[in-house]
Structures are given as C-alpha cells and as structure tokens.
Design a protein around this motif. Sequence first.
Motif, mmCIF file in Angstrom:
data_model
loop_
_atom_site.group_PDB
_atom_site.id
_atom_site.type_symbol
_atom_site.label_atom_id
_atom_site.label_comp_id
_atom_site.label_asym_id
_atom_site.label_seq_id
_atom_site.Cartn_x
_atom_site.Cartn_y
_atom_site.Cartn_z
ATOM 1 N N PHE A 150 -6.427 -19.882 3.492
ATOM 2 C CA PHE A 150 -5.580 -18.687 3.474
ATOM 3 C C PHE A 150 -5.459 -18.145 2.056
ATOM 4 C CE2 PHE A 150 -3.003 -17.894 7.488
ATOM 5 C CZ PHE A 150 -4.017 -18.373 8.301
ATOM 6 N N PHE A 151 -5.449 -19.058 1.071
ATOM 7 C CA PHE A 151 -5.326 -18.592 -0.310
ATOM 8 C C PHE A 151 -6.563 -17.807 -0.742
ATOM 9 C CE2 PHE A 151 -5.821 -19.050 -4.908
ATOM 10 C CZ PHE A 151 -4.644 -18.455 -5.318
ATOM 11 N N ILE A 152 -7.767 -18.365 -0.487
ATOM 12 C CA ILE A 152 -8.980 -17.644 -0.916
ATOM 13 C C ILE A 152 -9.188 -16.371 -0.089
ATOM 14 C CG2 ILE A 152 -10.204 -19.573 -2.027
ATOM 15 C CD1 ILE A 152 -11.898 -19.734 0.581
ATOM 16 N N ALA A 153 -8.785 -16.406 1.194
ATOM 17 C CA ALA A 153 -8.953 -15.213 2.040
ATOM 18 C C ALA A 153 -8.037 -14.082 1.583
ATOM 19 C CB ALA A 153 -8.682 -15.559 3.494
ATOM 20 N N HIS A 154 -6.798 -14.421 1.185
ATOM 21 C CA HIS A 154 -5.849 -13.363 0.819
ATOM 22 C C HIS A 154 -6.244 -12.673 -0.484
ATOM 23 C CE1 HIS A 154 -3.614 -15.030 -2.582
ATOM 24 N NE2 HIS A 154 -2.851 -13.968 -2.569
ATOM 25 N N LYS A 155 -7.124 -13.333 -1.279
ATOM 26 C CA LYS A 155 -7.619 -12.710 -2.511
ATOM 27 C C LYS A 155 -8.464 -11.464 -2.219
ATOM 28 C CE LYS A 155 -6.102 -15.263 -5.920
ATOM 29 N NZ LYS A 155 -5.163 -14.593 -6.846
ATOM 30 N N LYS A 156 -8.938 -11.333 -0.962
ATOM 31 C CA LYS A 156 -9.747 -10.170 -0.578
ATOM 32 C C LYS A 156 -8.868 -8.942 -0.342
ATOM 33 C CE LYS A 156 -13.561 -12.422 -0.657
ATOM 34 N NZ LYS A 156 -14.401 -12.171 -1.846
ATOM 35 N N LEU A 157 -7.544 -9.158 -0.218
ATOM 36 C CA LEU A 157 -6.641 -8.024 -0.037
ATOM 37 C C LEU A 157 -6.280 -7.459 -1.398
ATOM 38 C CD1 LEU A 157 -4.118 -9.365 2.642
ATOM 39 C CD2 LEU A 157 -6.282 -8.202 3.019
ATOM 40 N N GLY B 23 -1.169 -2.755 -1.149
ATOM 41 C CA GLY B 23 -0.037 -3.272 -0.362
ATOM 42 C C GLY B 23 1.287 -2.894 -1.001
ATOM 43 N N GLY B 24 1.338 -2.989 -2.346
ATOM 44 C CA GLY B 24 2.551 -2.629 -3.085
ATOM 45 C C GLY B 24 2.839 -1.138 -2.980
ATOM 46 N N LEU B 25 1.763 -0.333 -3.066
ATOM 47 C CA LEU B 25 1.920 1.124 -2.928
ATOM 48 C C LEU B 25 2.519 1.465 -1.567
ATOM 49 C CD1 LEU B 25 1.304 4.085 -3.855
ATOM 50 C CD2 LEU B 25 -0.944 3.821 -2.819
ATOM 51 N N VAL C 166 -2.704 6.467 5.892
ATOM 52 C CA VAL C 166 -3.913 6.821 5.151
ATOM 53 C C VAL C 166 -4.349 5.645 4.275
ATOM 54 C CG1 VAL C 166 -4.833 8.310 3.314
ATOM 55 C CG2 VAL C 166 -3.546 9.320 5.215
ATOM 56 N N VAL C 167 -3.376 5.039 3.543
ATOM 57 C CA VAL C 167 -3.678 3.873 2.702
ATOM 58 C C VAL C 167 -4.233 2.744 3.568
ATOM 59 C CG1 VAL C 167 -2.693 2.114 1.184
ATOM 60 C CG2 VAL C 167 -1.979 4.485 0.944
ATOM 61 N N LYS C 168 -3.588 2.527 4.723
ATOM 62 C CA LYS C 168 -4.010 1.477 5.653
ATOM 63 C C LYS C 168 -5.434 1.742 6.147
ATOM 64 C CE LYS C 168 -2.485 -2.185 6.656
ATOM 65 N NZ LYS C 168 -2.314 -2.821 5.392
ATOM 66 N N TYR C 169 -5.757 3.018 6.402
ATOM 67 C CA TYR C 169 -7.085 3.398 6.875
ATOM 68 C C TYR C 169 -8.154 2.989 5.857
ATOM 69 C CZ TYR C 169 -11.051 6.500 7.844
ATOM 70 O OH TYR C 169 -12.303 6.996 8.069
ATOM 71 N N PHE C 170 -7.883 3.244 4.567
ATOM 72 C CA PHE C 170 -8.848 2.877 3.540
ATOM 73 C C PHE C 170 -8.948 1.358 3.399
ATOM 74 C CE2 PHE C 170 -8.202 7.315 2.090
ATOM 75 C CZ PHE C 170 -9.538 7.683 2.105
ATOM 76 N N GLU C 171 -7.812 0.672 3.531
ATOM 77 C CA GLU C 171 -7.832 -0.796 3.459
ATOM 78 C C GLU C 171 -8.664 -1.386 4.598
ATOM 79 O OE1 GLU C 171 -3.358 -1.494 2.805
ATOM 80 O OE2 GLU C 171 -4.300 -3.288 2.038
ATOM 81 N N ILE D 17 8.529 -5.215 4.737
ATOM 82 C CA ILE D 17 9.115 -5.930 3.596
ATOM 83 C C ILE D 17 8.725 -7.412 3.650
ATOM 84 C CG2 ILE D 17 11.342 -6.815 2.722
ATOM 85 C CD1 ILE D 17 12.507 -4.025 3.188
ATOM 86 N N PHE D 18 8.667 -7.983 4.873
ATOM 87 C CA PHE D 18 8.270 -9.386 5.013
ATOM 88 C C PHE D 18 6.746 -9.547 5.040
ATOM 89 C CE2 PHE D 18 12.677 -9.770 6.505
ATOM 90 C CZ PHE D 18 13.071 -10.872 5.760
ATOM 91 N N LEU D 19 6.044 -8.584 5.653
ATOM 92 C CA LEU D 19 4.582 -8.687 5.758
ATOM 93 C C LEU D 19 3.916 -8.639 4.389
ATOM 94 C CD1 LEU D 19 3.434 -6.497 8.800
ATOM 95 C CD2 LEU D 19 3.292 -8.965 8.550
ATOM 96 N N PHE D 20 4.420 -7.798 3.498
ATOM 97 C CA PHE D 20 3.775 -7.616 2.189
ATOM 98 C C PHE D 20 3.654 -8.924 1.398
ATOM 99 C CE2 PHE D 20 4.476 -6.375 -2.397
ATOM 100 C CZ PHE D 20 3.139 -6.181 -2.667
ATOM 101 N N PRO D 21 4.764 -9.646 1.094
ATOM 102 C CA PRO D 21 4.587 -10.910 0.370
ATOM 103 C C PRO D 21 3.852 -11.973 1.194
ATOM 104 C CG PRO D 21 6.888 -10.627 0.966
ATOM 105 C CD PRO D 21 6.191 -9.356 1.316
ATOM 106 N N LEU D 22 4.060 -11.958 2.516
ATOM 107 C CA LEU D 22 3.443 -12.979 3.378
ATOM 108 C C LEU D 22 1.916 -12.890 3.342
ATOM 109 C CD1 LEU D 22 4.638 -15.109 5.475
ATOM 110 C CD2 LEU D 22 3.855 -13.525 7.219
ATOM 111 N N LEU D 23 1.369 -11.662 3.412
ATOM 112 C CA LEU D 23 -0.077 -11.489 3.497
ATOM 113 C C LEU D 23 -0.738 -11.291 2.137
ATOM 114 C CD1 LEU D 23 -0.194 -9.045 6.547
ATOM 115 C CD2 LEU D 23 -0.799 -11.458 6.588
ATOM 116 N N TYR D 24 -0.090 -10.483 1.266
ATOM 117 C CA TYR D 24 -0.754 -10.069 0.027
ATOM 118 C C TYR D 24 -0.472 -10.989 -1.162
ATOM 119 C CZ TYR D 24 -1.801 -5.585 2.261
ATOM 120 O OH TYR D 24 -2.271 -4.609 3.082
#
Lengths: 219, 98
Positions: free
Chosen positions: A61-68, A73-75, A118-123, A208-215
């Motif tokens: 999970f640590f190496i995978a989350h580096k791809k985000l 996510g902060g924006l 729009v940001v999500k679409y590019f991600e 608010i919870f998804l951002f730190p959890l995933l990114y």
Amino acid sequence: MSAHEATHENGLELGHQFEDINQQVESYTVGMWIFLVTEVMFFGGLFAAFIVYHSLYPDAFFIAHKKLNPWLGGLNTVILLTSSLTMALCVRSAMLNRWKEQMAYLFATMACAFGFLVVKYFEYGEKIEHHLFPGPHYQFPGDNGEHTEMFFNLYFAMTGLHGVHVVIGILIMIGIAIRTWNMRRVRQDFIPVELTGLYWHFVDIVWIFLFPLLYLIGK
Amino acid sequence: MQLHVVSAKTYVLVWFVLIILTVITVWIAEFDFGKLNTVVAMSVAGLKAFLVASIFMGLKYSSGLTKVWAVTGIIFLIIMFGLTMGDYVSRWFTVQGW
C-alpha cells in the motif's frame, strides 16, 4: 385562527401533519441526519476494507500510494472545503430569504463541485494510461508490485463512490436552483436548501477522511 | 420560529481554520510516527470533520435528538471497525497469501 394562518407560519408553508413550524423543521432535519447515518455506514464498509487490507499489505500500500499525486488530492480538498463554505453561506441566504445571494452561492458551490470532478478526471485518466486501473491490463512498474492492485481496487471504489455522490450533489443543486428561480417572488421554505447543505457537507467530510487515508500513507 | 443564523464571518473563519488544518495534515505526513502515523492523520481529519459538522452543518445549534443521531453514526462505525479488526488481529493462523 383562520385557515390561512393555520397553514402558514412566518410565511413558511406548514404541512398539516405537523403541530408547528419548529416541529416541521426538526422532523426534516432529524430525518436527513438518519439518512446520513446510513451513508456513513455505506462508506464505512469500504473504509473497513481499506483498514484491513492496509494492515495485511502495508508495504504494498505504501509503494502503491506513491503513484497518487498528493498535490492534486490536496487541491481537491481545498476545492471541496471552499464549496462547503459557499454551501453554508447559501443556506444562510436561504434562511434570510435573499434569493439572489442564495443563487450566487449555489452556483459557486456547483462550480467547485465541477472543478473537483475535472481534477478527478485528469487523475483517473493518468492512472488508466499507466495501466494502474485494476483488471486484465493492470501492470505495476518494477518487479515489487505484489498486492498493489488491491490498493487501486480500493482507491477506485472509494473515490468512485465519492465521485458519484458529488455528481448527485450537483444534480440536486440544479434542482434547488430551478426551484429558487421559480419561487423568487414568494417567501421560500429554506428546508430543501438546508437538507441539500447537510448532504453536501457530508460529501465534504467523506473526502476529509479519504484524502489522508489514500494520498498520505506513512511508511 | 427560532432560526439560528450564523454570521458569515464565523463561516469564513471556520473555512480558514479548515484550510490551515489541511496544510498541517500534508505537513505532518512528512514525519514518521511509526504505528501512530494513521492515528495522527485521522485525528486531524476527525477535528476537521468535527468543525464541519458542528458549524457548517449547524449541529452545535441543533436539538438534542439531532446530536444523538450524529453520535449514533460514529458509534456504529466504531462497532464495525472494532469487530472487524478484533477478528483480524486475533487470528492464530496467518492470512497472508490470499
């Protein structure tokens, strides 16, 4: 008390099943909160799945989350927090019966929601391009990609479900805008706006919870 | 009817605090607290969620019944996470490999 006074209190329409306007407002608000509790449990299942798989495969999970991209996510976090502010101000304007102000805040909130998508679409596009969408074409760069697919399964499921909620939020806001325009000459019941606000703030809280959890997974 | 209208200034102030807390979230992610990493990140997120719920969603000015329902959501979430993790951490066999 005349029939007219019985159905209108403070210019607001009172449903015949309610004692007074306070009880009506209370019933609608509590009803919405009960719905939000079911939504909390809905997302909670995915959060529980994430916690379990993160505890099973912490390194993957640590190496995978580096791809985000944490900046994107902060924006999106800043965009959603701002949309919550404009939504709170929109509900405030509705309470004060200022329909023009209310419309302006409603459109500002919709603009933020659209910006988020729009940001999500590019991600998403970037992930799919790099074969990080789970499925037959999934390919993690390097040879230490074991179990990383589970991270992206959960990433797409959680942000996808959240994204669907954002889209539904925009549709509800369009409905509220039409209603506000149609009723611009009369005193409106602020409750539909208030309940839309509650829903929108809930969507914000999930992010608010998804951002730190995933990114922002720690080593 | 008693309507609680919060001043626009309060909303803007809460928004500002939320932005600051977001910056703090990103900033502390750089530090390594070992096993406490997730706890620290989720605590800041919890504080943000509390601010949104109490001021933006007006829970602070709501009736007791509304507050009870909001807390119910948290309690049921804790039960679900608690039972799920209680199962996983107490298994005598290894679950790696499936």
